[in-house]
Design an enzyme around this catalytic site. Sequence first.
Site, PDB file in Angstrom:
ATOM      1  N   ASN A   1      56.007  35.833  77.485  1.00 54.88           N
ATOM      2  CA  ASN A   1      57.304  36.163  78.091  1.00 54.88           C
ATOM      3  C   ASN A   1      57.973  34.816  78.371  1.00 54.88           C
ATOM      4  O   ASN A   1      57.543  34.071  79.251  1.00 54.88           O
ATOM      5  CB  ASN A   1      57.060  36.953  79.368  1.00 54.88           C
TER       6      ASN A   1
ATOM      7  N   GLN B   1      64.428  35.482  79.292  1.00 59.45           N
ATOM      8  CA  GLN B   1      65.238  35.324  80.493  1.00 59.45           C
ATOM      9  C   GLN B   1      65.598  33.857  80.701  1.00 59.45           C
ATOM     10  O   GLN B   1      64.819  32.962  80.341  1.00 59.45           O
ATOM     11  CB  GLN B   1      64.507  35.815  81.756  1.00 59.45           C
TER      12      GLN B   1
ATOM     13  N   ASN C   1      68.766  38.123  82.421  1.00 59.37           N
ATOM     14  CA  ASN C   1      68.227  38.660  81.181  1.00 59.37           C
ATOM     15  C   ASN C   1      68.975  38.097  79.984  1.00 59.37           C
ATOM     16  O   ASN C   1      70.087  37.562  80.112  1.00 59.37           O
ATOM     17  CB  ASN C   1      68.321  40.184  81.169  1.00 59.37           C
TER      18      ASN C   1
ATOM     19  N   CYS D   1      61.080  38.471  88.788  1.00 59.93           N
ATOM     20  CA  CYS D   1      60.331  38.299  87.544  1.00 59.93           C
ATOM     21  C   CYS D   1      59.044  37.556  87.867  1.00 59.93           C
ATOM     22  O   CYS D   1      59.078  36.369  88.216  1.00 59.93           O
ATOM     23  CB  CYS D   1      61.146  37.540  86.501  1.00 59.93           C
TER      24      CYS D   1
ATOM     25  N   ASN E   1      62.023  44.555  91.790  1.00 64.53           N
ATOM     26  CA  ASN E   1      62.900  45.170  90.803  1.00 64.53           C
ATOM     27  C   ASN E   1      62.328  46.548  90.459  1.00 64.53           C
ATOM     28  O   ASN E   1      61.173  46.858  90.755  1.00 64.53           O
ATOM     29  CB  ASN E   1      63.068  44.283  89.559  1.00 64.53           C
TER      30      ASN E   1
ATOM     31  N   HIS F   1      60.821  49.882  88.626  1.00 67.34           N
ATOM     32  CA  HIS F   1      59.935  50.235  87.511  1.00 67.34           C
ATOM     33  C   HIS F   1      59.636  51.732  87.539  1.00 67.34           C
ATOM     34  O   HIS F   1      59.480  52.323  88.615  1.00 67.34           O
ATOM     35  CB  HIS F   1      58.614  49.477  87.601  1.00 67.34           C
TER      36      HIS F   1
ATOM     37  N   ASN G   1      63.044  49.319  84.433  1.00 67.39           N
ATOM     38  CA  ASN G   1      62.002  48.831  83.534  1.00 67.39           C
ATOM     39  C   ASN G   1      61.036  49.975  83.238  1.00 67.39           C
ATOM     40  O   ASN G   1      60.628  50.693  84.164  1.00 67.39           O
ATOM     41  CB  ASN G   1      61.258  47.671  84.189  1.00 67.39           C
TER      42      ASN G   1
ATOM     43  N   GLU H   1      61.507  46.109  78.915  1.00 70.56           N
ATOM     44  CA  GLU H   1      62.112  45.425  80.053  1.00 70.56           C
ATOM     45  C   GLU H   1      63.620  45.609  80.058  1.00 70.56           C
ATOM     46  O   GLU H   1      64.289  45.388  79.043  1.00 70.56           O
ATOM     47  CB  GLU H   1      61.749  43.935  80.010  1.00 70.56           C
ATOM     48  N   ARG H   2      64.122  46.025  81.203  1.00 70.33           N
ATOM     49  CA  ARG H   2      65.555  46.243  81.405  1.00 70.33           C
ATOM     50  C   ARG H   2      66.353  44.997  81.010  1.00 70.33           C
ATOM     51  O   ARG H   2      66.113  43.907  81.504  1.00 70.33           O
ATOM     52  CB  ARG H   2      65.777  46.570  82.893  1.00 70.33           C
TER      53      ARG H   2
ATOM     54  N   CYS I   1      54.993  41.414  81.223  1.00 74.63           N
ATOM     55  CA  CYS I   1      55.907  41.620  82.346  1.00 74.63           C
ATOM     56  C   CYS I   1      55.073  41.593  83.624  1.00 74.63           C
ATOM     57  O   CYS I   1      54.281  42.513  83.866  1.00 74.63           O
ATOM     58  CB  CYS I   1      56.661  42.944  82.215  1.00 74.63           C
TER      59      CYS I   1
ATOM     60  N   THR J   1      55.992  41.733  86.913  1.00 74.53           N
ATOM     61  CA  THR J   1      56.303  42.783  87.884  1.00 74.53           C
ATOM     62  C   THR J   1      55.883  44.148  87.356  1.00 74.53           C
ATOM     63  O   THR J   1      55.487  45.020  88.135  1.00 74.53           O
ATOM     64  CB  THR J   1      57.793  42.784  88.253  1.00 74.53           C
ATOM     65  N   GLY J   2      55.932  44.327  86.024  1.00 70.05           N
ATOM     66  CA  GLY J   2      55.457  45.584  85.444  1.00 70.05           C
ATOM     67  C   GLY J   2      53.971  45.774  85.661  1.00 70.05           C
ATOM     68  O   GLY J   2      53.503  46.874  85.975  1.00 70.05           O
TER      69      GLY J   2
END
Length: 274
Positions: free
Chosen positions: A18, A51, A69, A78, A153, A155, A186, A204-205, A213, A215-216
């Site tokens: 990423n 990003q 993004n 992130c 954020n 999800h 997301n 990812e949004r 990801c 945070t995912g």
Amino acid sequence: MRPSSSKLTFHKMHGLGNDFVIVDARQHAVTMTDELVRALANRRTGIGCDQLIQLEPSQEADFAMRIFNADGSEVEACGNAARCVTQLVGHEAQIATTGGTISGTPDDTGATLDMGEPRFDWDTIPLAYAMDTTNMPVRWEELTNPIAVNIGNPHVIFFVEDTASVDLARLGPIVENDPLFPERINVNVATVESDGSITLRVWERGTGLTRACGTGACATTVAAVRRKLVSGRETTVHLPGGDLAISWEPGQEVRMTGPAAHVFTGEIELDDFL
């Protein structure tokens, strides 16, 4: 305002693939428009990244981190970027984001982050209307009964038998842009393996399919703990780009450990992108 010189120094970094362009604007302010972000993020005519990250002064923390993004939209948090930034500054730091303050501690290969406490109320995800976020009575084709978590954020997580069988490139943008999610969302598809680890893919949004990801991975581990699918004390999350270690127990902050890599430092003429 822009620096007196049109030259802009940046760092290219990645966390499990990423990838980010990081601009340090703590001493000299840089106006980062959505048009400029899209130009810098373009992989054919710009630097190329998922990003763009801009560091700025903060009165509440050691510094602030803004996250844009590739499509130019600004988002709240992130995890992979926060690990990269922690590794870049090289010391323990409090990092302010619009999604909350993150604590980062670097190590030889990456960083450990305290991501804050997750949020579950429908209006903090946010959703367009009230519903049980632990077992949402909605579906998009074979993706059904997800759980929603905000980890700085938003999800939504679908537990499936085989993540590889889901056409996430097609379904991801449909879910992301559904009116149920007023700030978009997301989209995570996850499988809990027999050893208690989690295999995860993320749409990812504002970016699309991503190799990792952070945070995912955090949101999915939290979701799995809430569904009693894993213990949460320390869960390994397998992403296409590699593994993250996530731990969370109810009432506690989410903790993430994983790698971060500095690829190169460069300099561009801003006027070439304006």
